[in-house]
Design an enzyme around this catalytic site. Structure first.
Site, PDB file in Angstrom:
ATOM      1  N   LYS A  53      -7.410   1.297  -1.916  1.00  0.00           N
ATOM      2  CA  LYS A  53      -8.856   1.597  -1.919  1.00  0.00           C
ATOM      3  C   LYS A  53      -9.521   0.988  -0.682  1.00  0.00           C
ATOM      4  O   LYS A  53     -10.348   1.624  -0.024  1.00  0.00           O
ATOM      5  CB  LYS A  53      -9.498   1.064  -3.213  1.00  0.00           C
ATOM      6  CG  LYS A  53      -9.090   1.851  -4.452  1.00  0.00           C
ATOM      7  CD  LYS A  53      -9.527   1.180  -5.749  1.00  0.00           C
ATOM      8  CE  LYS A  53      -8.957   1.934  -6.961  1.00  0.00           C
ATOM      9  NZ  LYS A  53      -9.296   1.306  -8.255  1.00  0.00           N
ATOM     10  N   GLN A  97     -11.266  -4.334 -10.755  1.00  0.00           N
ATOM     11  CA  GLN A  97      -9.994  -3.681 -11.095  1.00  0.00           C
ATOM     12  C   GLN A  97      -9.524  -4.124 -12.481  1.00  0.00           C
ATOM     13  O   GLN A  97      -9.493  -5.316 -12.790  1.00  0.00           O
ATOM     14  CB  GLN A  97      -8.938  -4.000 -10.019  1.00  0.00           C
ATOM     15  CG  GLN A  97      -7.649  -3.210 -10.152  1.00  0.00           C
ATOM     16  CD  GLN A  97      -7.807  -1.705  -9.891  1.00  0.00           C
ATOM     17  OE1 GLN A  97      -8.734  -1.272  -9.202  1.00  0.00           O
ATOM     18  NE2 GLN A  97      -6.915  -0.910 -10.450  1.00  0.00           N
ATOM     19  N   ASP A 120     -17.025   3.266 -10.290  1.00  0.00           N
ATOM     20  CA  ASP A 120     -15.929   3.699 -11.166  1.00  0.00           C
ATOM     21  C   ASP A 120     -16.467   4.598 -12.283  1.00  0.00           C
ATOM     22  O   ASP A 120     -15.698   5.299 -12.941  1.00  0.00           O
ATOM     23  CB  ASP A 120     -15.261   2.482 -11.826  1.00  0.00           C
ATOM     24  CG  ASP A 120     -13.982   2.050 -11.135  1.00  0.00           C
ATOM     25  OD1 ASP A 120     -13.301   2.921 -10.559  1.00  0.00           O
ATOM     26  OD2 ASP A 120     -13.666   0.847 -11.186  1.00  0.00           O
TER      27      ASP A 120
HETATM   28  N1  GUN Z   1      -7.266   0.333 -13.580  1.00  0.00           N
HETATM   29  C1  GUN Z   1      -6.595   1.513 -13.649  1.00  0.00           C
HETATM   30  N2  GUN Z   1      -7.325   2.497 -13.090  1.00  0.00           N
HETATM   31  C2  GUN Z   1      -8.469   1.937 -12.661  1.00  0.00           C
HETATM   32  C3  GUN Z   1      -9.617   2.452 -11.999  1.00  0.00           C
HETATM   33  O1  GUN Z   1      -9.744   3.644 -11.691  1.00  0.00           O
HETATM   34  N3  GUN Z   1     -10.593   1.540 -11.717  1.00  0.00           N
HETATM   35  C4  GUN Z   1     -10.492   0.223 -12.049  1.00  0.00           C
HETATM   36  N4  GUN Z   1     -11.520  -0.592 -11.747  1.00  0.00           N
HETATM   37  N5  GUN Z   1      -9.438  -0.281 -12.677  1.00  0.00           N
HETATM   38  C5  GUN Z   1      -8.440   0.573 -12.972  1.00  0.00           C
END
Ligand code: GUN
Length: 297
Positions: A53, A97, A120
């Site tokens: 990311k 995350q 998100d």
């Molecule tokens: N854990 C697994 N997928 C994601 C996601 O798309 N965003 C976040 N913040 N954590 C995750």
């Protein structure tokens, strides 16, 4: 022979257009979008995703910052940082995350993020807006999947979509997006899950299947009809001594038996994964634009 839906190609084309938008902002003397990711602990998967990311942010000209904490961090410390970022007008988007260590309440942390910075799309406010079909920030992975379907000209209107999995991150919001009115909606959606009897009856009657249950190789060729479109959201690490890392990523779809029957299918890796990042970047630019508007109004 199915069309292989290439998430890397779609994501690259979206990132190109985001780069151009960033250049326009900067040429107007405005700051580029800034995304902050909070990463707790040293889970291998989470580190890889957050690293990807951050790299994607820099590639399109966004500012991208990762704040790392050891897994001993307290919930209070995290909430304090989230609150500080909420009030920092140099930051447009914040993601924490998941998963977080067991002693931290994920829901409390998610709800602490200001909805306008929740790129998100996990906050109740954004989930609520999604449910009502109102404008808000859409969850990055399901949104990315709709962008991919659109790119490949795969219609959803009037189609029977079966979503396998009812998670807050993928299955549930995916089912809502696809049934909402709109260009990548208007589908008839069935949500199947671990308590669904005769699950294969549903998948055998699906025009489009989104597999998001987290069980490697779950969907097999005998469970799908000829010509269906298959979207594989699974990303489980399975042991593979032939790989340098000792593992490989495995989707929820048994590609070898499903691909010959499908009209289009996403691979793992290189399918949905890159689209989560594309969705996140689109959301971050949207948050930046909203912030510019709020400050010039
Ligand atoms: N854990 C697994 N997928 C994601 C996601 O798309 N965003 C976040 N913040 N954590 C995750």
């Amino acid at each position: 022979m199915a069309t292989i839906i290439d998430g890397r190609v779609v994501s690259a084309s979206i990132r190109e257009s985001l780069s151009r938008e960033v250049q326009t902002l900067v040429s107007q003397g405005l700051r580029p979008p800034h995304l902050v990711a909070i990463l707790v602990g040293n889970d291998g998967g989470s580190q890889t995703y957050v690293g990807a990311k951050e790299k994607a942010c820099h590639e399109v000209g966004f500012l991208g910052t990762v704040i790392r904490y050891p897994d001993t961090v307290t919930e209070e410390e995290l909430l304090e940082k989230v609150n500080e970022i909420n009030h920092n007008d140099q930051i447009d988007g914040l993601i924490v995350q998941l998963p977080l260590p067991k002693h931290i309440n994920e829901n409390r942390v998610t709800l602490a993020i200001a909805p306008e910075k929740d790129v998100d799309g996990f906050h109740d406010v954004n989930m609520g807006r999604l449910t009502k079909g109102a404008d808000g920030i859409k969850p990055a992975t399901p949104y990315g999947i709709t962008l991919m379907l659109k790119h490949y000209g795969i219609p959803t209107e009037g189609k029977h979509v079966v979503v396998i999995g009812r998670s807050n991150i993928v299955g549930r919001p995916m089912s809502i997006l696809l049934s909402n009115p709109g260009e990548t909606g208007n589908a008839t959606v069935t949500v199947c899950h671990s308590r669904t009897p005769n699950l294969s009856w549903f998948t055998q009657h699906a025009d489009i299947i989104v597999a998001a249950l987290g069980k490697p190789g779950f969907l097999t060729g005998d469970m799908v009809k000829e010509g269906c479109v298959v979207i594989d959201v699974g990303t489980t690490r399975v042991d593979d001594p032939t790989k340098k890392a000792g593992w490989r990523l495995c989707g929820d779809v048994d590609f070898a038996s499903v691909e010959p029957k499908a009209s289009a299918i996403t691979p793992v890796p290189g399918g949905v994964g890159p689209m989560t990042i594309a969705g996140l970047l689109v959301n971050t630019l949207k948050a930046r634009k909203a912030s510019i508007e709020a400050h010039t109004a």
